[in-house]
Design a protein around this motif. Structure first.
Motif, PDB file in Angstrom:
ATOM      1  N   ARG A 258       0.820  -1.216   0.000  1.00 39.40           N
ATOM      2  CA  ARG A 258       0.000   0.000   0.000  1.00 39.40           C
ATOM      3  C   ARG A 258       0.855   1.267   0.000  1.00 39.40           C
ATOM      4  N   ILE A 259       2.063   1.160  -0.549  1.00 37.04           N
ATOM      5  CA  ILE A 259       2.962   2.314  -0.670  1.00 37.04           C
ATOM      6  C   ILE A 259       3.112   2.619  -2.156  1.00 37.04           C
ATOM      7  N   PRO A 260       3.131   3.888  -2.566  1.00 35.44           N
ATOM      8  CA  PRO A 260       3.402   4.197  -3.975  1.00 35.44           C
ATOM      9  C   PRO A 260       4.714   3.547  -4.420  1.00 35.44           C
ATOM     10  N   LEU A 261       4.657   2.821  -5.535  1.00 35.52           N
ATOM     11  CA  LEU A 261       5.788   1.976  -5.920  1.00 35.52           C
ATOM     12  C   LEU A 261       5.937   1.957  -7.438  1.00 35.52           C
ATOM     13  N   LEU A 262       7.171   2.013  -7.906  1.00 38.63           N
ATOM     14  CA  LEU A 262       7.470   1.886  -9.331  1.00 38.63           C
ATOM     15  C   LEU A 262       8.526   0.805  -9.519  1.00 38.63           C
ATOM     16  N   MET A 263       8.224  -0.157 -10.382  1.00 40.46           N
ATOM     17  CA  MET A 263       9.169  -1.225 -10.716  1.00 40.46           C
ATOM     18  C   MET A 263       9.664  -1.042 -12.140  1.00 40.46           C
ATOM     19  N   LEU A 264      10.977  -1.134 -12.321  1.00 38.86           N
ATOM     20  CA  LEU A 264      11.552  -1.122 -13.661  1.00 38.86           C
ATOM     21  C   LEU A 264      12.009  -2.522 -14.022  1.00 38.86           C
ATOM     22  N   GLY A 265      11.577  -2.998 -15.167  1.00 39.90           N
ATOM     23  CA  GLY A 265      12.071  -4.251 -15.696  1.00 39.90           C
ATOM     24  C   GLY A 265      13.064  -3.989 -16.819  1.00 39.90           C
ATOM     25  N   ALA A 266      13.951  -4.943 -17.057  1.00 35.58           N
ATOM     26  CA  ALA A 266      14.934  -4.843 -18.136  1.00 35.58           C
ATOM     27  C   ALA A 266      14.490  -5.738 -19.282  1.00 35.58           C
ATOM     28  N   ALA A 267      14.366  -5.174 -20.476  1.00 31.48           N
ATOM     29  CA  ALA A 267      13.810  -5.923 -21.604  1.00 31.48           C
ATOM     30  C   ALA A 267      14.643  -7.152 -21.961  1.00 31.48           C
ATOM     31  N   ARG A 268      15.962  -7.083 -21.722  1.00 26.19           N
ATOM     32  CA  ARG A 268      16.841  -8.211 -22.070  1.00 26.19           C
ATOM     33  C   ARG A 268      17.307  -8.963 -20.827  1.00 26.19           C
ATOM     34  N   ASP A 269      16.526  -8.934 -19.764  1.00 26.58           N
ATOM     35  CA  ASP A 269      16.944  -9.569 -18.508  1.00 26.58           C
ATOM     36  C   ASP A 269      16.991 -11.081 -18.670  1.00 26.58           C
ATOM     37  N   ALA A 270      18.160 -11.668 -18.381  1.00 25.89           N
ATOM     38  CA  ALA A 270      18.309 -13.123 -18.405  1.00 25.89           C
ATOM     39  C   ALA A 270      18.534 -13.672 -17.004  1.00 25.89           C
ATOM     40  N   VAL A 271      18.366 -12.834 -15.980  1.00 32.68           N
ATOM     41  CA  VAL A 271      18.574 -13.248 -14.591  1.00 32.68           C
ATOM     42  C   VAL A 271      17.238 -13.423 -13.885  1.00 32.68           C
ATOM     43  N   VAL A 272      16.371 -12.414 -13.938  1.00 34.86           N
ATOM     44  CA  VAL A 272      15.041 -12.521 -13.338  1.00 34.86           C
ATOM     45  C   VAL A 272      13.984 -12.360 -14.423  1.00 34.86           C
ATOM     46  N   SER A 273      12.752 -12.714 -14.096  1.00 35.24           N
ATOM     47  CA  SER A 273      11.662 -12.706 -15.072  1.00 35.24           C
ATOM     48  C   SER A 273      11.061 -11.308 -15.217  1.00 35.24           C
ATOM     49  N   THR A 274      11.236 -10.719 -16.390  1.00 37.27           N
ATOM     50  CA  THR A 274      10.606  -9.424 -16.656  1.00 37.27           C
ATOM     51  C   THR A 274       9.098  -9.587 -16.796  1.00 37.27           C
ATOM     52  N   ASN A 275       8.648 -10.712 -17.312  1.00 42.28           N
ATOM     53  CA  ASN A 275       7.210 -10.962 -17.428  1.00 42.28           C
ATOM     54  C   ASN A 275       6.535 -10.937 -16.059  1.00 42.28           C
ATOM     55  N   ALA A 276       7.201 -11.490 -15.040  1.00 37.43           N
ATOM     56  CA  ALA A 276       6.634 -11.482 -13.690  1.00 37.43           C
ATOM     57  C   ALA A 276       6.507 -10.059 -13.165  1.00 37.43           C
ATOM     58  N   ILE A 277       7.478  -9.202 -13.502  1.00 35.94           N
ATOM     59  CA  ILE A 277       7.414  -7.793 -13.104  1.00 35.94           C
ATOM     60  C   ILE A 277       6.213  -7.123 -13.763  1.00 35.94           C
ATOM     61  N   GLU A 278       6.026  -7.394 -15.056  1.00 42.86           N
ATOM     62  CA  GLU A 278       4.889  -6.805 -15.768  1.00 42.86           C
ATOM     63  C   GLU A 278       3.563  -7.281 -15.180  1.00 42.86           C
ATOM     64  N   GLN A 279       3.466  -8.568 -14.893  1.00 40.26           N
ATOM     65  CA  GLN A 279       2.208  -9.111 -14.364  1.00 40.26           C
ATOM     66  C   GLN A 279       1.868  -8.519 -12.999  1.00 40.26           C
ATOM     67  N   LEU A 280       2.871  -8.407 -12.121  1.00 36.82           N
ATOM     68  CA  LEU A 280       2.609  -7.813 -10.812  1.00 36.82           C
ATOM     69  C   LEU A 280       2.271  -6.330 -10.950  1.00 36.82           C
ATOM     70  N   GLY A 281       2.980  -5.642 -11.827  1.00 38.50           N
ATOM     71  CA  GLY A 281       2.713  -4.217 -12.029  1.00 38.50           C
ATOM     72  C   GLY A 281       1.286  -3.946 -12.468  1.00 38.50           C
ATOM     73  N   LEU A 282       0.755  -4.827 -13.273  1.00 34.64           N
ATOM     74  CA  LEU A 282      -0.623  -4.660 -13.752  1.00 34.64           C
ATOM     75  C   LEU A 282      -1.654  -4.924 -12.657  1.00 34.64           C
ATOM     76  N   ARG A 283      -1.258  -5.669 -11.616  1.00 32.86           N
ATOM     77  CA  ARG A 283      -2.211  -6.076 -10.582  1.00 32.86           C
ATOM     78  C   ARG A 283      -2.140  -5.223  -9.315  1.00 32.86           C
ATOM     79  N   MET A 284      -1.165  -4.323  -9.224  1.00 31.60           N
ATOM     80  CA  MET A 284      -0.998  -3.549  -7.995  1.00 31.60           C
ATOM     81  C   MET A 284      -1.906  -2.329  -7.968  1.00 31.60           C
ATOM     82  N   ARG A 285      -2.369  -1.987  -6.782  1.00 33.97           N
ATOM     83  CA  ARG A 285      -3.234  -0.824  -6.625  1.00 33.97           C
ATOM     84  C   ARG A 285      -2.433   0.464  -6.516  1.00 33.97           C
ATOM     85  N   THR A 286      -1.295   0.398  -5.820  1.00 36.29           N
ATOM     86  CA  THR A 286      -0.502   1.618  -5.596  1.00 36.29           C
ATOM     87  C   THR A 286       0.801   1.593  -6.379  1.00 36.29           C
ATOM     88  N   GLY A 287       0.949   0.601  -7.250  1.00 37.07           N
ATOM     89  CA  GLY A 287       2.211   0.460  -7.979  1.00 37.07           C
ATOM     90  C   GLY A 287       2.007   0.375  -9.475  1.00 37.07           C
TER      91      GLY A 287
END
Length: 323
Positions: A258-287
């Protein structure tokens, strides 16, 4: 040369990675008696805007962020940062100091909460903004879900929400790693291609950054002080991390932050899942989220053009809101 604080800890200060002036370096202890190395810098320019609390990814250390710390200070922010337990200049937790280990992912919450109470509140000017990368991004999300009053805003660089290319879901991987831990294999290393020690030879096709100078700068720091380095994570670390990623991927998690939040994903990320960042970003109320084109995992260590986009997003979300 090393700049040594009377209290004991020091930071590596070398020509290719100069330490910003004005550092205060020290140790603090967590409630479970783990000694952590921290550093604080006052703002260097402009009007006072508060304090950035900067938390790192797995296997990182304070020195890696000297350039980024200077960038924050030029914007009017003080910067406070520390090394997580088990890495950098903080206490190592098992006999083999070269392996990444933590008993429970919640222990990182203990580190952050202790830092907030021991260092940020008594010593650093408010308001407080949390900036987290990768594993530190996941720990920051957990902090945002647990306590909405510790930080005014949260800014995340490639947070570790899921890993791609695994044979099971995050929950399935957590279960396997927990079983291996239970039967006594918790301290066994888990090697990944992404965890190769950095060197000039490993720069081509590395998953972290396309900027060779920034990549080699970290090699120089580790050559100057090899004890800062850790290599592969352990099964116990993996069990803890997969468990936390499972929580972050759950249906109820987005509404818990419930805190204002911004996540940046890296388009060429081979370490963590950028898709997971996008999915969570779409579902957050304050992010919300953004994906930086052409970027690899370490957004703060990338080329000037990519870092320019990262800091433009930071300025719009934090700098311009802090005036």
């Amino acid at each position: 040369m090393n700049v040594v604080d009377p209290n004991g800890p020091s930071l590596v200060n070398i020509a290719s990675n100069p330490m910003p002036e004005g550092a205060r370096v020290g140790y603090f202890k967590t409630p479970d008696n783990v000694q952590l190395r921290y550093a604080f810098w006052p703002k260097s320019e402009g009007k006072h805007r508060g304090t950035i609390c900067l938390v790192q990814g797995r296997a990182e250390f304070i020195e890696k962020y000297f350039e980024t710390i200077a960038d924050f200070r030029k914007r009017g922010f003080s910067v406070a940062t520390f090394d997580w337990r088990g890495q950098g200049g903080s206490d190592r937790l098992i006999d083999n100091p070269a392996l990444g280990y933590v008993d429970r992912f919640e222990d990182y919450w203990t580190d952050l909460k202790s830092f907030h109470g021991h260092i940020l509140l008594p010593e650093c000017p408010p308001p407080y903004y949390l900036v987290g990368h990768s594993m530190g991004g996941l720990a920051s999300l957990m902090a945002g879900a647990r306590d909405r009053l510790m930080f005014d805003r949260i800014f995340l660089s490639a947070p570790m929400l899921a890993l791609d290319g695994l044979p099971l879901s995050m929950a399935g991987m957590a279960r396997v790693a927990e079983v291996l831990s239970f039967v006594g294999l918790g301290r066994m290393p888990v090697s990944r291609k992404a965890d190769k020690p950095a060197s000039e030879a490993t720069f081509p096709n590395n998953p972290l950054t396309g900027d060779m100078l920034r990549y080699l700068r970290m090699v120089d720091v580790l050559n100057a002080r090899p004890m800062l380095e850790i290599g592969a994570p352990t099964v116990r670390w993996a069990a803890s991390a997969f468990g936390a990623m499972t929580v972050a991927g759950g249906d109820s998690f987005p509404a818990s932050v419930r805190i204002p939040l911004l996540m940046l994903g890296a388009a060429r990320d081979a370490v963590v899942s950028t898709n997971a960042i996008e999915q969570l970003g779409l579902r957050m109320r304050t992010g919300r989220h953004m994906v930086i084109p052409g970027a690899r995992h370490e957004l703060f260590m990338e080329s000037d053009a990519i870092r320019g986009q990262v800091f433009a997003a930071f300025d719009a979300f934090i700098t311009e809101q802090s005036g």
